[in-house]
Design an enzyme around this catalytic site. Sequence first.
Site, PDB file in Angstrom:
ATOM      1  N   CYS A 390       0.977  -1.225   0.001  1.00  0.00           N
ATOM      2  CA  CYS A 390      -0.082   0.092   0.120  1.00  0.00           C
ATOM      3  C   CYS A 390       0.833   1.195  -0.009  1.00  0.00           C
ATOM      4  O   CYS A 390       1.502   1.781  -0.942  1.00  0.00           O
ATOM      5  CB  CYS A 390      -0.925  -0.082   1.043  1.00  0.00           C
ATOM      6  SG  CYS A 390      -2.523   0.909   0.754  1.00  0.00           S
ATOM      7  N   HIS A 514      -3.520  -4.780   0.531  1.00  0.00           N
ATOM      8  CA  HIS A 514      -2.870  -5.304   1.500  1.00  0.00           C
ATOM      9  C   HIS A 514      -3.086  -6.925   1.378  1.00  0.00           C
ATOM     10  O   HIS A 514      -3.870  -7.709   2.163  1.00  0.00           O
ATOM     11  CB  HIS A 514      -3.622  -4.886   2.730  1.00  0.00           C
ATOM     12  CG  HIS A 514      -3.496  -3.273   3.117  1.00  0.00           C
ATOM     13  ND1 HIS A 514      -2.521  -3.070   3.706  1.00  0.00           N
ATOM     14  CD2 HIS A 514      -4.088  -2.228   2.587  1.00  0.00           C
ATOM     15  CE1 HIS A 514      -2.713  -1.598   3.950  1.00  0.00           C
ATOM     16  NE2 HIS A 514      -3.607  -1.252   3.063  1.00  0.00           N
ATOM     17  N   GLU A 516      -1.562  -8.968   3.106  1.00  0.00           N
ATOM     18  CA  GLU A 516      -1.535  -9.308   4.679  1.00  0.00           C
ATOM     19  C   GLU A 516      -2.736  -9.733   5.328  1.00  0.00           C
ATOM     20  O   GLU A 516      -2.864 -10.713   6.480  1.00  0.00           O
ATOM     21  CB  GLU A 516      -0.639  -8.617   5.513  1.00  0.00           C
ATOM     22  CG  GLU A 516      -1.394  -7.276   6.043  1.00  0.00           C
ATOM     23  CD  GLU A 516      -0.923  -6.070   4.971  1.00  0.00           C
ATOM     24  OE1 GLU A 516      -0.648  -6.573   3.852  1.00  0.00           O
ATOM     25  OE2 GLU A 516      -1.276  -5.021   5.149  1.00  0.00           O
TER      26      GLU A 516
HETATM   27  N1  GLN Z   1      -2.072   6.680   2.550  1.00  0.00           N
HETATM   28  C1  GLN Z   1      -2.215   6.047   1.428  1.00  0.00           C
HETATM   29  C2  GLN Z   1      -3.551   6.103   0.664  1.00  0.00           C
HETATM   30  O1  GLN Z   1      -4.502   6.636   1.121  1.00  0.00           O
HETATM   31  C3  GLN Z   1      -1.921   4.575   1.589  1.00  0.00           C
HETATM   32  C4  GLN Z   1      -2.886   3.787   2.749  1.00  0.00           C
HETATM   33  C5  GLN Z   1      -2.310   2.758   3.401  1.00  0.00           C
HETATM   34  O2  GLN Z   1      -1.182   2.294   3.227  1.00  0.00           O
HETATM   35  N2  GLN Z   1      -3.127   1.869   3.761  1.00  0.00           N
HETATM   36  O3  GLN Z   1      -3.641   5.728  -0.554  1.00  0.00           O
END
Ligand code: GLN
Length: 543
Positions: A390, A514, A516
């Site tokens: 992410c 994600h 994970e």
């Molecule tokens: N802050 C980033 C976004 O909103 C990544 C979010 C995250 O890592 N969960 O796109």
Amino acid sequence: MPEPDTGYDPTLGRKFIFVTGGVMSGLGKGITAASTGRLLANAGFDVTAVKIDPYLNVDAGTMNPFEHGEVYVLKDGGEVDLDLGNYERFLDIDMTFDHNVTTGKVYQDVIEKERAGDYLGKTVQIIPHITDGIKQRVREAAVGSDVCIVEVGGTVGDIEGMPYLEALRQFAHEEDEEDILFTHVTLVPYSKNGEQKTKPTQHSVKELRSIGLQPDILVGRCEDKLHPDVKEKIALFCDVPTNAVFSNPDVEDIYHVPLMVEDEGLDEYVMEHLGLADEALPEGERDTKWRDLVTRDKEGTVKIALVGKYGLEDAYISVHEALKHAGLEKQVNVERKWLHAEDLADGHDGKLDDVDGVVVPGGFGSRGTEGKIEAIRYARENDVPFLGLCLGFQMAVVEYARNILGLEGAHSAELNEETPHPVIDLLPEQKDLDDMGGTMRLGSYDTELKSGTLANDLYEGATCTERHRHRYEVNLDYIDDLEDAGLVFSGTAGPRMEILELPDHPYFFGTQFHPEFRSRPTRASPPFVGFLDAITSLQGGEN
Ligand code: GLN
């Protein structure tokens, strides 16, 4: 007098295990509950779980992970307490947002109904309206399961928890005795002279009883197993049979808790009490996958740097667990080195020299981003396996734009609004939709995987489904330049870039999603397995 409408439908879930905690929080009540569930699942039952969080937030979405631990994301996009992650991992099930009951949700329902005139003429009260709402949510979440484990967050005696305990008291009153089991998890500390002390347990059971709840099972969290005399004492004072008192001693690995409580016979006792013993698979036919997996021999150790904020482990628990799952699959020990991203901003200063791989996890806010970019640069230039999740994926794009495309000051528009090169930005349609900065993309979505890529290889197919929690995307205006310079976007969802990789690197892999959150001990996540695979082959090459 007509019966009050309690929303009670006896045809819903079959058996309920309520788990409360005493003395103090953080005793691993959730792990005890999840372990019980694992054993019942091994014996052939369909097990589900409900986590009750007595806080007033409707969901965990806005809670600070560095105070409260990670925000776990469910397939339906529910943002929930990290305990639900433990249930998904231990039970190997997919839960939904309805499996997390919060005070915010329950009150919101009741207040909405009150405004809609549903209670016309009545005074709306905690008993029965809030307690009915709680019971109904628990019953609905249990539909279709043989056993529903309901964990009440917090500690008995907390003001916030009171309506829940009252609801559970009513619940037990409404159901058959054989369908309900109360487990109370408490602390059994050592005194200075090395005695296991039962007084805190006695007090917290007294507290439970004063609100009309009598535990059926007591689990004592302690450094070591409970001494037989201590079990007897607890049994006597708390009014349970001695064989209903179980130990939950400290273990190095939480995945060993199911094995430990099984050795003490917790599963047999629970099944007996709930009248399930006759239906359980006979001993020799039970599922032993879990035991086999977590007791497998491992060879060697890989050391992984996790470059995050402040380094509070609970904030990255699913990443930590996913690395562990990949380690189980590859039969290798995984050692984590926590690095504070902020400390790397001016160069890593040798801190990355001793690691075999670098993970940059997700996050929000600009703190530590320069350090993350520095760690990514190091991994890319030195052929060190890298996994970006992410925000880690987004920072890999920024790093590539800055150092390969030469776009000075390239950044994510989230982190620097003034950047001359917003390589990470909201999509045009997001900007039109919402001037609040775009709504978050949450939950499971499919990603198309390009053939001939590592992504396609790892996922063994043309698509993958993973969970998301982000707002920003790779800026469409820069994709051609990035790809011409060698970065491969191997996974996409319409205009959204979901996966990046570098073909000439041992392992440089980033995901906008994600992975994970879907990783399980018995089904390790492909990007994590690929990561450890690359590391172990490099290590093999060295020998
Ligand atoms: N802050 C980033 C976004 O909103 C990544 C979010 C995250 O890592 N969960 O796109």
